[in-house]
Design an enzyme around this catalytic site. Structure first.
Site, short mmCIF file in Angstrom:
data_model
loop_
_atom_site.label_atom_id
_atom_site.label_comp_id
_atom_site.label_asym_id
_atom_site.label_seq_id
_atom_site.Cartn_x
_atom_site.Cartn_y
_atom_site.Cartn_z
N SER A 194 -7.49 2.99 -3.49
CA SER A 194 -5.99 3.40 -3.09
C SER A 194 -5.07 3.85 -4.26
O SER A 194 -4.16 4.60 -3.79
CB SER A 194 -5.53 2.26 -2.47
OG SER A 194 -5.96 2.01 -1.17
N ASP B 275 0.99 4.09 -2.90
CA ASP B 275 0.67 5.49 -2.56
C ASP B 275 1.84 6.64 -2.98
O ASP B 275 1.59 7.56 -3.43
CB ASP B 275 0.38 5.65 -1.00
CG ASP B 275 -1.14 4.88 -0.51
OD1 ASP B 275 -1.74 4.70 -1.20
OD2 ASP B 275 -1.31 4.86 0.68
N GLU C 142 0.81 -1.23 -0.06
CA GLU C 142 -0.12 0.04 0.08
C GLU C 142 0.73 1.29 0.09
O GLU C 142 0.73 2.19 -0.77
CB GLU C 142 -0.93 0.20 1.05
CG GLU C 142 -1.63 1.36 1.52
CD GLU C 142 -2.71 1.46 0.22
OE1 GLU C 142 -3.46 0.59 0.30
OE2 GLU C 142 -2.76 2.53 -0.19
#
Length: 572
Positions: free
Chosen positions: A336, A153, A149
């Site tokens: 995301s 990002d 993740e």
């Protein structure tokens, strides 16, 4: 090659899916349940509740180990949404986020993120961020899922705004209390303009008390808070902090490229979370859009906007922290990916504002302006469903749609500065310049970005028209009155009269409200102090018009402007 069942993992990131073929998809309700109101009666109990809540929507992830990138590249996403075409100051400054800082909040510690970002940059020919800082808030654990993740990002905020500074704030755990603490920390860092959050939980009773967390601290430059809307479709229910009225909620689409590699088509992604909040009231900036869509008002809805999220292709991500025994290039989908991409776009808009001496956007300003932009500034996604069907205008699957980035940024600059956008129209007047104190107030005919000029110089009462810019854009300057160097002449104010009257007589709904707000800004710049004060008073009280029709709101603003100008003309 088929991925063995032993390498298929149930995972917990809102907005994330790594893709393999074949893939098996299992959707589950996020594992955080709204707690009983009785647990939220005291400050201590509220803190205990947040500690018990974990940002962990459940979803099936199939990891792919590859020595070559998979998924969309930065160049493809930038081209599809027109991000690469954004320029400022007459085309001399590239829109790349320079001078801005994006704070990314994630959980646990990723020991390899700096080297992973360097690998990503080398693959795609990107320069390193001017500054990349990791602030670890006591995280001692490395979690493979959160590391993937984090890579998504950081790499994709950077891919969209490659010259923005990045600060990664690592929360000590995935509890909402730890993550909220990291958000608070990020908000206080000097220079931070955008805070990106690709996580969340189910909504919970008492969440409204936490909305103040997503507000620019006193004395700080403006901050926009961006959150992924979630990946459980409509059935999963709205998530928090995406549901906060102080957050830009980003949903997901399925993007298809054209044969030439640009924007082809888009539909709502089935996994994108959207719907009605259980606890948040409709914010004023959504009222017109919800009414126009026939959705009614009463609850905050999500998402506000969207961007590519379908894991069928996904975003190309490099992560060297072993996930299920594999590392390397992953194709990762979900909201995301959409959230940090939007954070990068906001940083570019803030860069444009900085070039004309304006401060960075707050979430409140951004949301009010996004909802006032014409629908033509967005790719209006009208096909597909997340449980709610995509439709023309605002919908609960894709919000306002995905950005036509150049137009969105131009619109944000125009609203903030009171100018119409141009792609590269000059703000330099010819030798017959405006008089001392003259101000460039309008540009017209362009298509991409807008700029405003500083005070004019030259003889008093000089020319009212500057040089022409590309795409037919022109710059109009206001000469000052010889008897009152701070007030425009009556000749120019007659032009303002006509603009106000035209606005009042034409347009309906959202377009009329937007036009009247721009007219009010024009009056602020063009009229004397009495008219400016009168219109400012109307704008300050504008939220109280929420119970009246849009036409009534519009008429209240323009009628006040017209009356104030008439009275001022009579006494000047």
């Amino acid at each position: 090659m088929r991925i063995p069942d032993s390498l298929r993992f149930s995972w917990f990131f809102e907005g994330m899916k790594a893709v393999s073929r074949p893939r098996r998809r299992h959707r589950h309700r996020p594992g955080c349940e709204a707690l009983d109101d009785r647990l939220l009666l005291t400050t201590g109990a509220a803190a205990a509740t947040l500690a018990a809540l974990t940002a962990e929507p459940s979803m099936n992830v199939m990891s792919v180990n590859s020595t070559v990138p998979t998924g969309y590249s930065p160049a493809q996403i930038r081209a599809a949404y027109g991000i690469g075409g954004i320029t400022f100051s007459g085309g001399t400054i590239a829109g790349n986020g320079a001078g801005q800082t994006i704070a990314i909040v994630d959980a646990y510690h990723d020991p390899n993120i700096a080297s992973d970002l360097a690998t990503f940059d080398a693959q795609y020919g990107l320069s390193a961020p001017p500054s990349f800082i990791v602030d670890n808030l006591g995280a001692t654990t490395t979690d493979a899922g959160w590391s993937l993740e984090t890579s998504l990002d950081v790499e994709w905020a950077h891919a969209v705004a490659p010259q923005a500074n990045i600060v990664l704030v690592e929360a000590s755990s995935a509890s909402m209390s730890s993550l909220f603490n990291a958000v608070s920390y990020a908000s206080k860092l000097p220079g931070v303009d955008v805070v990106s959050m690709s996580w969340g939980s189910s909504e919970f009773a008492g969440e409204t008390r936490d909305n103040s967390l997503f507000a620019t601290p006193s004395g700080h430059t403006g901050i926009t808070y961006v959150a992924a809307s979630g990946d459980t479709g409509a059935a999963g229910g709205v998530t928090y902090p995406s549901a906060s009225p102080n957050v830009l909620s980003v949903g997901g689409t399925t993007l298809s490229l054209s044969a030439a590699g640009g924007y082809g088509s888009e539909s709502a992604w089935t996994g994108s979370t959207g719907g009605f909040s259980q606890y948040e009231a409709t914010p004023s900036y959504q009222v017109a859009a919800l009414q126009a869509a026939g959705l009614g008002t009463g609850s905050r809805t999500t998402p506000d906007v969207s961007l590519n999220a379908d894991p069928g292709i996904g975003y190309s991500v490099y992560d060297s922290v072993a996930y299920g025994g594999m590392s390397g290039w992953f194709a990762v989908g979900g909201t995301s990916g959409a959230a940090p991409a939007w954070a990068g776009l906001v940083a570019i808009a803030d860069q444009g504002l900085a070039t004309v001496g304006q401060g960075s956007l707050t979430t409140d300003t951004l949301l009010n302006e996004l909802y006032s932009l014409p629908s033509s500034d967005f790719n209006d996604v009208t096909s597909g469903s997340n449980g709610y069907s995509a439709a023309s205008g605002y919908d609960l699957a894709t919000g306002l749609g995905s950005p036509k980035a150049a137009q969105v940024v131009a619109g944000l600059l125009a609203d903030a500065t009171g100018t119409s956008p141009t792609s590269s129209g000059s703000t330099t007047s010819s030798s017959d310049s405006p008089g001392s104190g003259g101000t460039i107030i309008t540009t017209s005919g362009g298509s991409n970005t807008g700029t405003t000029g500083g005070s004019g110089t030259g003889t008093t009462g000089g020319s009212t028209t500057g040089v022409s810019g590309p795409n037919g854009g022109t710059v109009t300057a206001i000469p000052v009155s010889p008897t009152n160097p701070t007030s425009p002449t009556k000749t120019h104010r007659k032009v303002v009269h006509k603009k106000v009257a035209h606005t009042r007589a034409n347009g309906t709904g959202v377009s009329k409200v937007k036009a009247t707000r721009k007219t009010a800004k024009l009056v602020h710049q063009a009229a004397g102090p009495r008219a400016a004060r009168a219109v400012a008073a109307v704008q300050t009280n504008e939220p109280s018009f929420a119970t009246t029709s849009l036409t009534a709101q519009a008429d209240a603003i323009v009628a006040t402007a017209l009356a104030a100008l008439t009275q001022e003309d009579a006494t000047t």
